[in-house]
Design an enzyme around this catalytic site. Structure first.
Site, PDB file in Angstrom:
ATOM      1  N   GLY A 273      -3.979  18.573 -31.993  1.00  0.00           N
ATOM      2  CA  GLY A 273      -4.971  19.577 -32.373  1.00  0.00           C
ATOM      3  C   GLY A 273      -5.203  19.568 -33.863  1.00  0.00           C
ATOM      4  O   GLY A 273      -6.181  19.001 -34.369  1.00  0.00           O
ATOM      5  N   SER A 274      -4.260  20.167 -34.602  1.00  0.00           N
ATOM      6  CA  SER A 274      -4.459  20.309 -36.049  1.00  0.00           C
ATOM      7  C   SER A 274      -4.548  18.955 -36.749  1.00  0.00           C
ATOM      8  O   SER A 274      -5.293  18.806 -37.721  1.00  0.00           O
ATOM      9  CB  SER A 274      -3.335  21.164 -36.652  1.00  0.00           C
TER      10      SER A 274
ATOM     11  N   SER B  62      -6.814  18.601 -29.032  1.00  0.00           N
ATOM     12  CA  SER B  62      -6.748  19.966 -28.508  1.00  0.00           C
ATOM     13  C   SER B  62      -7.807  20.814 -29.207  1.00  0.00           C
ATOM     14  O   SER B  62      -7.751  21.002 -30.429  1.00  0.00           O
ATOM     15  CB  SER B  62      -5.363  20.561 -28.777  1.00  0.00           C
TER      16      SER B  62
ATOM     17  N   ASP C 107       2.675  17.250 -26.156  1.00  0.00           N
ATOM     18  CA  ASP C 107       1.773  18.256 -26.720  1.00  0.00           C
ATOM     19  C   ASP C 107       2.517  19.106 -27.750  1.00  0.00           C
ATOM     20  O   ASP C 107       3.449  19.836 -27.403  1.00  0.00           O
ATOM     21  CB  ASP C 107       1.246  19.138 -25.579  1.00  0.00           C
ATOM     22  N   GLY C 108       2.084  18.998 -29.015  1.00  0.00           N
ATOM     23  CA  GLY C 108       2.619  19.861 -30.061  1.00  0.00           C
ATOM     24  C   GLY C 108       3.176  19.090 -31.236  1.00  0.00           C
ATOM     25  O   GLY C 108       4.134  18.325 -31.097  1.00  0.00           O
TER      26      GLY C 108
ATOM     27  N   MET D 156      -1.812  28.063 -19.700  1.00  0.00           N
ATOM     28  CA  MET D 156      -0.680  28.877 -20.150  1.00  0.00           C
ATOM     29  C   MET D 156      -0.989  30.289 -19.694  1.00  0.00           C
ATOM     30  O   MET D 156      -1.249  31.203 -20.498  1.00  0.00           O
ATOM     31  CB  MET D 156      -0.524  28.775 -21.677  1.00  0.00           C
TER      32      MET D 156
ATOM     33  N   MET E 279       6.100  19.799 -23.610  1.00  0.00           N
ATOM     34  CA  MET E 279       5.754  20.540 -24.829  1.00  0.00           C
ATOM     35  C   MET E 279       6.774  20.182 -25.909  1.00  0.00           C
ATOM     36  O   MET E 279       7.986  20.275 -25.686  1.00  0.00           O
ATOM     37  CB  MET E 279       5.831  22.053 -24.594  1.00  0.00           C
TER      38      MET E 279
ATOM     39  N   ASP F 188      -6.838  24.282 -23.998  1.00  0.00           N
ATOM     40  CA  ASP F 188      -5.697  25.206 -23.907  1.00  0.00           C
ATOM     41  C   ASP F 188      -6.142  26.597 -23.458  1.00  0.00           C
ATOM     42  O   ASP F 188      -6.919  27.256 -24.148  1.00  0.00           O
ATOM     43  CB  ASP F 188      -5.014  25.318 -25.278  1.00  0.00           C
TER      44      ASP F 188
ATOM     45  N   HIS G 281      -4.899  22.744 -19.822  1.00  0.00           N
ATOM     46  CA  HIS G 281      -3.493  23.140 -19.941  1.00  0.00           C
ATOM     47  C   HIS G 281      -3.431  24.648 -19.751  1.00  0.00           C
ATOM     48  O   HIS G 281      -3.800  25.410 -20.652  1.00  0.00           O
ATOM     49  CB  HIS G 281      -2.994  22.701 -21.340  1.00  0.00           C
TER      50      HIS G 281
ATOM     51  N   GLY H 180       1.606  28.393 -27.293  1.00  0.00           N
ATOM     52  CA  GLY H 180       0.929  29.600 -27.780  1.00  0.00           C
ATOM     53  C   GLY H 180       0.097  29.377 -29.023  1.00  0.00           C
ATOM     54  O   GLY H 180      -0.876  30.087 -29.238  1.00  0.00           O
ATOM     55  N   PHE H 181       0.467  28.394 -29.823  1.00  0.00           N
ATOM     56  CA  PHE H 181      -0.222  28.210 -31.101  1.00  0.00           C
ATOM     57  C   PHE H 181      -0.310  26.742 -31.477  1.00  0.00           C
ATOM     58  O   PHE H 181       0.597  25.968 -31.161  1.00  0.00           O
ATOM     59  CB  PHE H 181       0.520  28.970 -32.216  1.00  0.00           C
TER      60      PHE H 181
ATOM     61  N   HIS I  46      -8.544  18.110 -24.625  1.00  0.00           N
ATOM     62  CA  HIS I  46      -7.432  18.962 -24.186  1.00  0.00           C
ATOM     63  C   HIS I  46      -7.851  20.423 -24.376  1.00  0.00           C
ATOM     64  O   HIS I  46      -8.221  20.845 -25.477  1.00  0.00           O
ATOM     65  CB  HIS I  46      -6.175  18.632 -24.987  1.00  0.00           C
TER      66      HIS I  46
ATOM     67  N   GLY J 205      -0.667  23.884 -34.704  1.00  0.00           N
ATOM     68  CA  GLY J 205      -0.173  23.751 -36.066  1.00  0.00           C
ATOM     69  C   GLY J 205       1.325  23.919 -36.254  1.00  0.00           C
ATOM     70  O   GLY J 205       1.783  24.142 -37.372  1.00  0.00           O
TER      71      GLY J 205
ATOM     72  N   MET K 152      -4.960  30.336 -22.669  1.00  0.00           N
ATOM     73  CA  MET K 152      -3.854  31.285 -22.925  1.00  0.00           C
ATOM     74  C   MET K 152      -4.282  32.695 -22.534  1.00  0.00           C
ATOM     75  O   MET K 152      -5.411  33.099 -22.822  1.00  0.00           O
ATOM     76  CB  MET K 152      -3.491  31.257 -24.413  1.00  0.00           C
TER      77      MET K 152
HETATM   78  O1  LIG Z   1      -0.713  23.826 -25.974  1.00  0.00           O
HETATM   79  C1  LIG Z   1      -0.705  23.856 -27.180  1.00  0.00           C
HETATM   80  C2  LIG Z   1      -0.090  25.013 -27.910  1.00  0.00           C
HETATM   81  O2  LIG Z   1       0.396  25.913 -27.003  1.00  0.00           O
HETATM   82  C3  LIG Z   1      -1.248  22.714 -27.906  1.00  0.00           C
HETATM   83  O3  LIG Z   1      -2.170  21.970 -27.145  1.00  0.00           O
HETATM   84  C4  LIG Z   1      -1.646  22.859 -29.341  1.00  0.00           C
HETATM   85  O4  LIG Z   1      -2.964  23.250 -29.486  1.00  0.00           O
HETATM   86  C5  LIG Z   1      -1.435  21.573 -30.085  1.00  0.00           C
HETATM   87  O5  LIG Z   1      -1.761  21.757 -31.413  1.00  0.00           O
HETATM   88  P1  LIG Z   1      -1.080  20.913 -32.579  1.00  0.00           P
HETATM   89  O6  LIG Z   1       0.406  21.157 -32.507  1.00  0.00           O
HETATM   90  O7  LIG Z   1      -1.409  19.463 -32.300  1.00  0.00           O
HETATM   91  O8  LIG Z   1      -1.715  21.443 -33.806  1.00  0.00           O
HETATM   92 FE   LIG Z   2      -1.855  22.276 -24.912  1.00  0.00          FE
END
Ligand SMILES: O=C(CO)[C@@H](O)[C@H](O)COP(=O)(O)O
Ligand SMILES: [Fe+2]
Length: 221
Positions: free
Chosen positions: A199-200, A9, A177-178, A70, A139, A36, A68, A144-145, A34, A147, A38
């Site tokens: 992502g993180s 992400s 995702d997440g 949002m 999800m 995102d 994705h 929204g975020f 990926h 990490g 928003m």
């Molecule tokens: O859609 C989202 C958050 O809304 C994700 O795609 C995050 O960006 C995933 O990040 P990590 O949880 O892997 O850090």
């Molecule tokens: Fe996402």
């Protein structure tokens, strides 16, 4: 054998060097990008739009771009991202007044369509549109975020989603995702996911290739 896909992400990338960052994760072994989106309306954060997707294509990114959304409403953004070179476009059912129509719109524009379910949203909203899905995204954090921590109840929902997809007999990817990390990815795959957004866990690593390889190794064990 399952065809697992890893999709970093870019929410956790260094936006000041986005092209380089995307090149780096793809070179490090990522399968998809990926992306995102928003709108500070559907979710309490604001990110990037179709111009950035188009810029990545212009930069030379050929890998699938997994958009994705949002945002609310979704149909205008679907059209703009299809034009901008998106491969997959997924949206949240709460954000479209006519979910079936929005899914058809994505496919009519030549993209692959998917629905995204928030942690508290049940699988009922996908039951009658399964035939229009190329992907179902669950999800495992509230959107929204980046990490955030993986919500464990998602494992049970993944098993139910896997059954729903298998029972349909259709070719539908099951994405998560997440909060995906090298430590929980095997358990998530065992619950039925085949596509992993991270992502993180990737962009915060010093060595992207080592982070992606560790995830792939965990998937093999
Ligand atoms: O859609 C989202 C958050 O809304 C994700 O795609 C995050 O960006 C995933 O990040 P990590 O949880 O892997 O850090
Ligand atoms: Fe996402």
């Amino acid at each position: 054998m399952t065809d697992f896909k890893i999709a970093p992400s870019i929410l956790s990338a260094d936006f000041a060097r986005l092209g380089e960052e995307v090149d780096a994760v793809l070179e490090a072994g990522a399968d998809w990008v990926h992306f995102d989106v928003m709108d500070n309306h559907y979710v309490p954060n604001l990110t990037i739009g179709p111009m950035v997707c188009q810029a990545l294509r212009k930069h030379g990114v050929e890998a699938p771009i997994d958009v994705h959304l949002m945002v609310e409403p979704v149909d205008d953004m679907i059209r703009m991202f299809a034009d901008a070179g998106a491969t997959y476009i997924t949206f949240h059912p709460e954000a479209s007044r006519h979910v079936d129509r929005s899914l058809q719109l994505i496919q009519s524009l030549g993209c692959k369509a998917g629905l995204v379910l928030n942690p508290a949203t049940g699988l009922d909203s996908v039951r009658y549109v399964v035939d229009k899905l190329d992907m179902l995204l669950l999800m495992s954090v509230n959107p929204g975020f980046g990490g955030q921590k993986f919500i464990p109840a998602t494992l049970c929902k993944l098993r139910e989603a896997r059954k729903l997809i298998d029972d349909s007999g259709l070719d539908i990817r099951l994405e998560i995702d997440g909060g995906v990390t090298r430590d929980n990815i095997a358990e998530i795959a065992a619950a039925g996911a085949d596509t992993f957004v991270a992502g993180s866990a990737i962009f915060n690593a010093d060595d992207y290739a080592e982070a992606i390889t560790a995830m792939r190794s965990a998937l093999k064990n």
